[in-house]
Write a protein that holds these residues in place. Structure first.
Motif, short mmCIF file in Angstrom:
data_model
loop_
_atom_site.label_atom_id
_atom_site.label_comp_id
_atom_site.label_asym_id
_atom_site.label_seq_id
_atom_site.Cartn_x
_atom_site.Cartn_y
_atom_site.Cartn_z
N LEU A 1 -0.81 0.75 12.81
CA LEU A 1 -0.87 -0.58 12.22
C LEU A 1 -0.13 -0.63 10.89
O LEU A 1 0.59 -1.59 10.59
CB LEU A 1 -2.33 -1.01 12.02
CG LEU A 1 -3.13 -1.25 13.30
CD1 LEU A 1 -4.61 -1.43 12.98
CD2 LEU A 1 -2.60 -2.47 14.05
N ASN B 1 -4.80 -11.58 13.60
CA ASN B 1 -3.46 -11.33 13.04
C ASN B 1 -3.50 -11.26 11.51
O ASN B 1 -2.81 -12.02 10.81
CB ASN B 1 -2.47 -12.40 13.49
CG ASN B 1 -2.23 -12.39 14.98
OD1 ASN B 1 -2.10 -11.32 15.58
ND2 ASN B 1 -2.20 -13.57 15.59
N LEU C 1 -6.12 -5.52 6.27
CA LEU C 1 -7.29 -5.04 7.01
C LEU C 1 -8.09 -4.11 6.11
O LEU C 1 -7.56 -3.11 5.61
CB LEU C 1 -6.84 -4.29 8.27
CG LEU C 1 -7.95 -3.66 9.12
CD1 LEU C 1 -8.84 -4.74 9.74
CD2 LEU C 1 -7.38 -2.76 10.20
N LYS D 1 -3.11 -10.02 7.53
CA LYS D 1 -2.11 -9.38 6.67
C LYS D 1 -2.71 -8.17 5.96
O LYS D 1 -2.01 -7.22 5.61
CB LYS D 1 -1.58 -10.37 5.64
CG LYS D 1 -0.86 -11.58 6.22
CD LYS D 1 -0.38 -12.48 5.10
CE LYS D 1 0.36 -13.70 5.65
NZ LYS D 1 -0.57 -14.61 6.36
N LEU E 1 1.13 -3.70 8.35
CA LEU E 1 -0.19 -4.17 7.90
C LEU E 1 -0.60 -3.42 6.64
O LEU E 1 -0.41 -2.20 6.54
CB LEU E 1 -1.22 -3.94 9.00
CG LEU E 1 -2.61 -4.54 8.79
CD1 LEU E 1 -2.56 -6.06 8.71
CD2 LEU E 1 -3.55 -4.11 9.92
N LEU F 1 -8.37 -7.58 14.54
CA LEU F 1 -6.92 -7.57 14.74
C LEU F 1 -6.47 -8.82 15.50
O LEU F 1 -5.33 -9.27 15.33
CB LEU F 1 -6.50 -6.31 15.50
CG LEU F 1 -6.63 -5.00 14.74
CD1 LEU F 1 -6.18 -3.83 15.62
CD2 LEU F 1 -5.83 -5.02 13.44
N ALA G 1 2.40 -3.88 1.81
CA ALA G 1 2.60 -3.86 3.26
C ALA G 1 2.95 -2.45 3.72
O ALA G 1 3.75 -1.75 3.10
CB ALA G 1 3.72 -4.84 3.63
#
Length: 509
Positions: free
Chosen positions: A451, A423, A427, A425, A456, A420, A288
């Motif tokens: 982001l 939503n 990309l 987790k 993200l 996007l 993350a």
């Protein structure tokens, strides 16, 4: 005839635009446009999307007529009323995606509308084939004159268009974003052909967003901004930073506004992913807030791994885990439900539906969420789209504006907005700034950094080494389907990445 007082030294001036303007209703597309092309020169034309480059090309090609100003060709004033006038005067345009007749042979495409004839009006196919072989030898390429155009690569199609231009004795060749769909080897071949034509005395106008290509190929550069001429300089007298400043009209402190953010828990874990002939034993994780760059030469397997993670393509062995849950193979719906989003490499073919408007395109991935009793209202579609398009600063007249009319940069932002809205987790962005101008590139980079700052996890695949170095927290390097290096940002250099992309495998960190 005077030049632009830049000290440019080359052959005689063959084409000159001076004080040219062009309007479309209330929109002033070109004002005081200037351009000088000389024999034996490759001249770059650069500017952001909307700077007026395409309008200048269309005026030269005879598709548009100028409202005012002077257009000289070979020292004589010209007034083209059609593209046929331009071609007859010795000007040829090589577009990014040529339009050959697929059912006809290479030879027939080159001689379309002007066949060589034998006595009594019969077509002399042998003479045409001989001439085509001679053209290809001159260009230093090997293409079968008898093969159908259907199935040819974009690179070969461009070479055929160049051969056609040479056979018509074109003096000026315009290459409009010719490398966007080409591999590294195909770009090298195209550049070799362009240099050969320059050495023969042709004038070449090269339009590209890629600074590395411009500095590798061109000797002169003209910059436009907001429809106006800014400058013309010898390439060795310029810097990338200086050209960027002229293109955007302001200092760009950094094209890569990478924020330092806390790195969180593992979001994606790829373990032993293998697909015969594509990639082998690929293992890595993404956390993350982390931007992981995926680098390597064209054909290294980067996009193939991304497509496998998202479920577009299958694989024989290995696992993909997102947030501790296994992502099923070949199941994009499950991947999306678990929180994976993929912005594809080819936005026009895989990312947008060109006839659809912005609202429809921006909500394609969440239509089931918007539906009520099986129906989607325009109001709910517009509300969702407006929110995301505003966040990404997509520029368009209205939400029903066709995607086909948007600039490349706004199309890319729209595709990112679409994903996007789910939503995600994780990309995955494949070549996120290909074919967009420098100002929009900076916007996309800032968005990715923002982001990541929001937590993200991002995988960024890019063929631009500076982009990977500028934006990634870690760089995974692939070569021939193998992961060859995992380089942290603090240790990442161009030399380290290129070594891992071109040499035998070494242990990944």
């Amino acid at each position: 005839m005077t030049d632009l007082a830049t000290g440019v030294e080359a052959g005689a001036v063959i084409l000159e635009l001076r004080g040219v303007s062009k309007s479309f209703g209330a929109v002033q597309a070109i004002r005081d446009g200037e351009l000088v092309l000389q024999e034996g020169s490759i001249h770059a034309l650069m500017g952001e999307n909307g700077a007026g480059k395409s309008t200048i090309v269309k005026i030269i090609a005879g598709l548009y007529q100028r409202d005012s100003g002077d257009f000289f060709l070979g020292g004589e004033t010209v007034h083209f009323r059609s593209t046929a006038d331009s071609k007859q005067a010795g000007i040829a345009v090589i577009y990014q995606e040529p339009t050959l007749f697929p059912d006809l042979s290479v030879t027939e495409n080159i001689f379309m509308g002007r066949h060589l004839l034998k006595p009594f009006g019969r077509i002399d196919r042998a003479a045409m084939r001989k001439h085509v072989r001679s053209l290809f030898r001159r260009l230093g390429v090997e293409i079968d004159p008898d093969r159908p155009a259907e199935g040819l690569s974009i690179a070969d199609q461009q070479i055929i268009e160049i051969a056609k231009a040479i056979s018509l004795e074109a003096r000026v060749l315009i290459m409009d974003e010719p490398t966007a769909a080409l591999s590294e080897d195909e770009v090298s071949r195209l550049f070799a052909v362009a240099r050969g034509l320059r050495d023969e005395g042709h004038a070449i106008l090269f339009i590209s967003h890629r600074f590395d290509e411009v500095y590798d190929l061109c000797d002169t550069i003209t910059v436009m901004r907001d429809g106006a001429y800014i400058s013309t300089d010898r390439i060795e007298a310029t810097t990338v930073a200086g050209i960027v400043r002229k293109m955007v009209g302001r200092d760009v402190d950094s094209l890569y506004p990478k924020q330092t953010v806390p790195i969180g828990d593992v979001v994606l874990k790829v373990d032993g992913l293998t697909s015969a002939g594509q990639f082998h034993d690929v293992s890595f994780d993404v956390r993350a807030g982390e931007i992981v760059g995926l680098a390597g030469l064209v054909g290294a397997g980067r996009s193939e791994v991304a497509r496998a993670i998202f479920g577009v393509d299958g694989y024989e062995r290995g696992t993909v885990t997102l947030g501790g849950r296994i992502v099923p193979r070949l199941n994009t719906a499950a991947a999306m439900q678990l929180g994976i989003a993929l912005v594809p490499e080819d936005r026009r073919q895989q990312g947008v539906v060109l006839p659809f408007g912005l609202a429809r395109n921006s909500t394609l991935a969440i239509r089931s969420r918007l539906a009520r009793f099986g129906f989607i209202s325009n109001a709910s579609e517009n509300r969702s789209a407006a929110d995301w398009l505003a966040r990404l600063s997509v520029k368009a007249k209205a939400l029903d504006t066709s995607a086909a009319t948007l600039s490349g940069g706004n199309q890319q932002k729209m595709v990112i907005a679409k994903w996007l809205a789910t939503n995600p987790k994780l990309l995955i962005v494949d070549e996120p700034t290909r074919g967009i101008d420098v100002g929009t590139k900076a916007d996309v980079h800032a968005l990715l950094s923002k982001l990541a700052g929001e937590g993200l996890a991002i995988i960024m695949i890019s063929s631009e080494l500076t982009e990977v170095l500028g934006m990634a927290d870690r760089i995974l390097v692939m070569r021939e389907g193998h992961l060859t290096a995992d380089i942290p940002r603090a240790e990442a250099t161009a030399e380290a990445v290129m070594f891992s992309a071109t040499h035998e495998r070494r242990s990944a960190a």
